[in-house]
Write a protein that holds these residues in place. Structure first.
Motif, PDB file in Angstrom:
ATOM      1  N   ASN A 156       0.670  -1.250   0.032  1.00 53.76           N
ATOM      2  CA  ASN A 156      -0.100  -0.058  -0.093  1.00 53.76           C
ATOM      3  C   ASN A 156       1.104   1.240   0.061  1.00 53.76           C
ATOM      4  N   ARG A 157       2.161   1.221  -0.540  1.00 52.94           N
ATOM      5  CA  ARG A 157       3.043   2.362  -0.296  1.00 52.94           C
ATOM      6  C   ARG A 157       2.504   3.329  -1.367  1.00 52.94           C
ATOM      7  N   LYS A 158       2.535   4.676  -0.963  1.00 49.79           N
ATOM      8  CA  LYS A 158       1.696   5.604  -1.802  1.00 49.79           C
ATOM      9  C   LYS A 158       2.703   5.559  -3.033  1.00 49.79           C
ATOM     10  N   GLN A 189       1.987   2.686  -5.375  1.00 47.51           N
ATOM     11  CA  GLN A 189       0.607   2.775  -6.091  1.00 47.51           C
ATOM     12  C   GLN A 189       0.438   3.898  -7.215  1.00 47.51           C
TER      13      GLN A 189
END
Length: 208
Positions: A39-41, A44
């Protein structure tokens, strides 16, 4: 330690070698340790950018451990990008997934990075346990306290702690509401009156 500048130079050089142009750059101090990556910004955002810009052919990272320090998450994202016809490339190390041997070498490097993270975590935990056993508090100073003369021994802040204690006791006894206690503290605490600390907002006060 100038790490980002070095990485930037390496990535630009790799783009030149590939005969391509960098169309977008992500940079920053982002943790790549295991469990943080799916879920690393930034990752993504890279995936979404590649979905919307199908001419993108490469995502270039300086080294595998700047990509992720997790074997499973690394190969997850390699597959996500592969399905978008985008290849992961490393600027400072010649890892790839072109052959089984190449893939094994990449996995071994990722294993090393993941192991280093685990070793650092375990070392940190042992250090905290030792400090606590010796009566020292190895974490951040809590509101109302200040660092003492000995490391890890925190003492009550005379311009803050006793006023905070009084307000918290009144709340616990049902003599005052949290919001009214905040107003009383902001009005009377020397730490706030002397402007060593801004008046508390209610969101900050609720955390205490």
């Amino acid at each position: 330690n100038n790490s980002l500048n070095r990485q930037n130079e390496a990535v630009n050089k790799k783009a030149e070698e590939l005969g391509t142009n960098l169309v977008k750059v992500w940079r920053g101090h982002v943790s790549s340790k295991k469990g943080n990556n799916v879920n690393r910004k930034d990752l993504q955002e890279m995936v979404e950018y590649c979905k919307k810009n199908r001419r993108v052919k490469y995502v270039i990272f300086d080294e595998p451990d700047r990509f992720t320090r997790s074997i499973s998450e690394m190969f997850y994202f390699i597959e996500v990008f592969r399905l978008l016809d985008v290849k992961i490339v490393f600027a400072s190390k010649s890892f790839s997934t072109n052959t089984a041997t190449d893939t094994l070498m990449l996995a071994l490097d990722s294993f090393r990075a993941e192991g280093e993270n685990e070793a650092r975590r375990d070392k940190s935990l042992r250090g905290h346990e030792k400090a606590l056993a010796e009566g020292r508090y190895p974490f951040a100073v809590h509101p109302g306290y200040m660092k003492g003369t000995k490391p890890g021994i925190h003492i009550v802040n005379p311009d803050f702690g006793y006023y905070l204690k009084s307000c918290l006791e009144k709340i616990a006894l049902g003599l005052i509401t949290p919001r009214d206690s905040m107003a009383e503290f902001n009005e009377n605490c020397p730490w706030v009156v002397k402007k060593y600390h801004d008046p508390y907002t209610f969101d900050e006060w609720k955390k205490i």
